[in-house]
Design an enzyme around this catalytic site. Structure first.
Site, PDB file in Angstrom:
ATOM      1  N   ARG A 259       0.797  -1.224   0.000  1.00 18.58           N
ATOM      2  CA  ARG A 259       0.000   0.000   0.000  1.00 18.58           C
ATOM      3  C   ARG A 259       0.838   1.286   0.000  1.00 18.58           C
ATOM      4  O   ARG A 259       0.422   2.317   0.519  1.00 18.58           O
ATOM      5  CB  ARG A 259      -0.982   0.013   1.184  1.00 18.58           C
ATOM      6  CG  ARG A 259      -1.944  -1.160   1.219  1.00 18.58           C
ATOM      7  CD  ARG A 259      -2.726  -1.318  -0.080  1.00 18.58           C
ATOM      8  NE  ARG A 259      -3.411  -0.117  -0.448  1.00 18.58           N
ATOM      9  CZ  ARG A 259      -4.547   0.276   0.078  1.00 18.58           C
ATOM     10  NH1 ARG A 259      -5.156  -0.456   0.945  1.00 18.58           N
ATOM     11  NH2 ARG A 259      -5.105   1.380  -0.320  1.00 18.58           N
TER      12      ARG A 259
HETATM   13  C1  LIG Z   1     -15.529   2.027  -0.738  1.00 17.66           C
HETATM   14  C2  LIG Z   1     -14.038   2.043  -0.892  1.00 17.66           C
HETATM   15  C3  LIG Z   1     -13.402   0.859  -1.201  1.00 17.66           C
HETATM   16  C4  LIG Z   1     -12.005   0.852  -1.369  1.00 17.66           C
HETATM   17  N1  LIG Z   1     -11.390  -0.324  -1.664  1.00 17.66           N
HETATM   18  C5  LIG Z   1     -10.058  -0.371  -1.801  1.00 17.66           C
HETATM   19  C6  LIG Z   1      -9.399  -1.603  -2.091  1.00 17.66           C
HETATM   20  O1  LIG Z   1     -10.009  -2.655  -2.233  1.00 17.66           O
HETATM   21  N2  LIG Z   1      -8.048  -1.577  -2.234  1.00 17.66           N
HETATM   22  C7  LIG Z   1      -7.345  -0.421  -2.111  1.00 17.66           C
HETATM   23  O2  LIG Z   1      -6.124  -0.465  -2.268  1.00 17.66           O
HETATM   24  N3  LIG Z   1      -7.938   0.750  -1.827  1.00 17.66           N
HETATM   25  C8  LIG Z   1      -9.277   0.805  -1.659  1.00 17.66           C
HETATM   26  N4  LIG Z   1      -9.890   1.994  -1.366  1.00 17.66           N
HETATM   27  C9  LIG Z   1      -9.091   3.211  -1.193  1.00 17.66           C
HETATM   28  C10 LIG Z   1      -9.028   4.105  -2.465  1.00 17.66           C
HETATM   29  O3  LIG Z   1     -10.104   3.881  -3.302  1.00 17.66           O
HETATM   30  C11 LIG Z   1      -7.730   3.849  -3.219  1.00 17.66           C
HETATM   31  O4  LIG Z   1      -6.655   4.241  -2.408  1.00 17.66           O
HETATM   32  C12 LIG Z   1      -7.681   4.596  -4.568  1.00 17.66           C
HETATM   33  O5  LIG Z   1      -6.627   4.057  -5.321  1.00 17.66           O
HETATM   34  C13 LIG Z   1      -7.512   6.105  -4.432  1.00 17.66           C
HETATM   35  O6  LIG Z   1      -7.587   6.690  -5.734  1.00 17.66           O
HETATM   36  P1  LIG Z   1      -8.154   8.152  -5.964  1.00 17.66           P
HETATM   37  O7  LIG Z   1      -7.983   8.492  -7.394  1.00 17.66           O
HETATM   38  O8  LIG Z   1      -9.520   8.289  -5.405  1.00 17.66           O
HETATM   39  O9  LIG Z   1      -7.105   8.998  -5.103  1.00 17.66           O
HETATM   40  P2  LIG Z   1      -7.388  10.326  -4.294  1.00 17.66           P
HETATM   41  O10 LIG Z   1      -8.177  10.010  -3.082  1.00 17.66           O
HETATM   42  O11 LIG Z   1      -7.887  11.406  -5.171  1.00 17.66           O
HETATM   43  O12 LIG Z   1      -5.881  10.688  -3.871  1.00 17.66           O
HETATM   44  C14 LIG Z   1      -5.118   9.826  -3.034  1.00 17.66           C
HETATM   45  C15 LIG Z   1      -3.648  10.260  -3.122  1.00 17.66           C
HETATM   46  O13 LIG Z   1      -3.169  10.019  -4.444  1.00 17.66           O
HETATM   47  C16 LIG Z   1      -2.639  11.224  -5.001  1.00 17.66           C
HETATM   48  N5  LIG Z   1      -2.942  11.250  -6.443  1.00 17.66           N
HETATM   49  C17 LIG Z   1      -4.118  10.998  -7.048  1.00 17.66           C
HETATM   50  N6  LIG Z   1      -3.971  11.074  -8.395  1.00 17.66           N
HETATM   51  C18 LIG Z   1      -2.676  11.398  -8.630  1.00 17.66           C
HETATM   52  C19 LIG Z   1      -1.903  11.628  -9.803  1.00 17.66           C
HETATM   53  N7  LIG Z   1      -2.411  11.536 -11.048  1.00 17.66           N
HETATM   54  N8  LIG Z   1      -0.595  11.956  -9.648  1.00 17.66           N
HETATM   55  C20 LIG Z   1      -0.039  12.049  -8.418  1.00 17.66           C
HETATM   56  N9  LIG Z   1      -0.711  11.835  -7.275  1.00 17.66           N
HETATM   57  C21 LIG Z   1      -2.012  11.507  -7.381  1.00 17.66           C
HETATM   58  C22 LIG Z   1      -3.334  12.348  -4.250  1.00 17.66           C
HETATM   59  O14 LIG Z   1      -2.569  13.538  -4.292  1.00 17.66           O
HETATM   60  C23 LIG Z   1      -3.435  11.751  -2.854  1.00 17.66           C
HETATM   61  O15 LIG Z   1      -2.213  11.894  -2.171  1.00 17.66           O
HETATM   62  C24 LIG Z   1     -11.268   2.041  -1.196  1.00 17.66           C
HETATM   63  C25 LIG Z   1     -11.922   3.237  -0.883  1.00 17.66           C
HETATM   64  C26 LIG Z   1     -13.294   3.235  -0.714  1.00 17.66           C
HETATM   65  C27 LIG Z   1     -13.966   4.542  -0.382  1.00 17.66           C
END
Ligand SMILES: Cc1cc2nc3c(=O)[nH]c(=O)nc-3n(C[C@H](O)[C@H](O)[C@H](O)COP(=O)(O)OP(=O)(O)OC[C@H]3O[C@@H](n4cnc5c(N)ncnc54)[C@H](O)[C@@H]3O)c2cc1C
Length: 295
Positions: A173
């Site tokens: 992670r």
């Molecule tokens: C219902 C639910 C289920 C989930 N299930 C899982 C699971 O099964 N496995 C898992 O690993 N996670 C899970 N997650 C957590 C989350 O969805 C993941 O961590 C996901 O990959 C985050 O992506 P995001 O685009 O929403 O990131 P954001 O929340 O928008 O950002 C997270 C971080 O990534 C950075 N970031 C985003 N995009 C970029 C980019 N293009 N360049 C540089 N930095 C960037 C942001 O600055 C921030 O630091 C879950 C979350 C929820 C709410």
């Protein structure tokens, strides 16, 4: 931060004191002092270059599914990668390249439709490719880093370069990709039978839907599962069921999931997370690490 004058090349992109509430799953927190949604790669690169010149370190917003924004908000520039040009997908042989702003679910279904296996276990993880790479998103024992061959990054000074899998340092992670902008990534996949792959993906989808609370969108996964255990199990074992702080609580259906109601504040979430960490450490000796990025 004192007020900044953005040059004409990017001034039209900047919105001031923009609420981040519609952009994050938890739907709470303060505004971004400067907010921009560049519509092209060129605009994004120029914006990052200008921000660097002005001494501003931009933060990138993906799908907002792993973010908790403090009530004080972000005293800086938040860049959202929602533009279509920043989320394009292409397949060449057994490789798929996706823009950093592409929705992970689109990438997975596109790969499966092209008969390429390796990403399907990630179906249902909300958010974008960029967010998934930063946190090395994983499900069913498979992480995105294990199929990533290279990542295209935009460094804070506006330089674009590709880095290989090793340099990205994917681990449980984690990766070392935070603090830069992920423009795109190439995944090395396995050719596979489309019908069999589709069936496998559908099965995974059904299992996943049964795991996460239905009908709730204001939720987050605050903790990383520690080695050899799950945060959910540890929390349930020490009787923290139903623990709450103000408008934030752990889901009654699934203990590792943070749920917020209409009265919740970011402070409630932070206090709840700290209380859980303290109790788990005290009673089990395990120091739970947070997964949620705090802005
Ligand atoms: C219902 C639910 C289920 C989930 N299930 C899982 C699971 O099964 N496995 C898992 O690993 N996670 C899970 N997650 C957590 C989350 O969805 C993941 O961590 C996901 O990959 C985050 O992506 P995001 O685009 O929403 O990131 P954001 O929340 O928008 O950002 C997270 C971080 O990534 C950075 N970031 C985003 N995009 C970029 C980019 N293009 N360049 C540089 N930095 C960037 C942001 O600055 C921030 O630091 C879950 C979350 C929820 C709410």
């Amino acid at each position: 931060m004192s007020s900044v004058q953005f040059p004409d090349s990017v001034a039209h992109l900047i919105q001031y004191d923009q609420s981040l509430i519609p952009h994050v799953w938890l739907g709470i927190g303060g505004p971004a002092r400067y907010f921009a949604e560049p519509s092209s790669r060129q605009e994004l690169i120029e914006l990052v270059r200008v921000a660097h010149g002005l001494g501003i370190q931009p933060r990138v917003l993906g799908g907002g599914s792993n973010l908790l924004v403090r009530e004080s908000g972000v005293d800086g520039l938040v860049i959202s990668l929602t533009a279509a040009e920043l989320g394009q997908l292409s397949v060449s042989g057994d490789r798929l390249t996706a823009g950093g702003g592409a929705k992970l679910s689109h990438v997975v279904t596109h790969a499966v439709g092209a008969g390429l296996s390796g990403l399907e276990s990630l179906l249902g993880i909300p958010g974008t490719v960029g967010g998934a790479l930063v946190g090395n998103a994983a499900a069913v024992g498979r992480d995105i880093g294990s199929v990533t061959s290279k990542v295209e990054i935009l460094s804070p000074d506006g330089q674009v370069r590709w880095i290989g899998n090793e340099e990205a340092q994917f681990s449980h992670r984690r990766s070392n990709l935070g603090g830069q902008v992920i423009l795109s990534a190439t995944f090395q996949l396995q050719p596979s039978d489309v019908a069999a792959l589709t069936k496998r993906m559908q099965k995974m989808w059904i299992v996943r839907n049964a795991v996460y609370p239905q009908g709730r969108s204001r939720i987050a996964l605050p903790f990383v599962d520690p080695d050899g255990a799950t945060a959910q199990r540890l929390i349930a074992d020490i009787g923290l069921s139903g623990i709450s702080e103000g408008g934030a609580s752990l889901s009654p259906e699934r203990q590792g999931v943070l749920v917020v109601n209409d009265r919740a504040t970011s402070d409630d979430c932070l206090k709840l997370i700290e209380r859980i960490r303290e109790q788990v450490l005290l009673q089990t000796g395990v120091d739970l690490q947070t997964n949620l990025q705090i802005w």
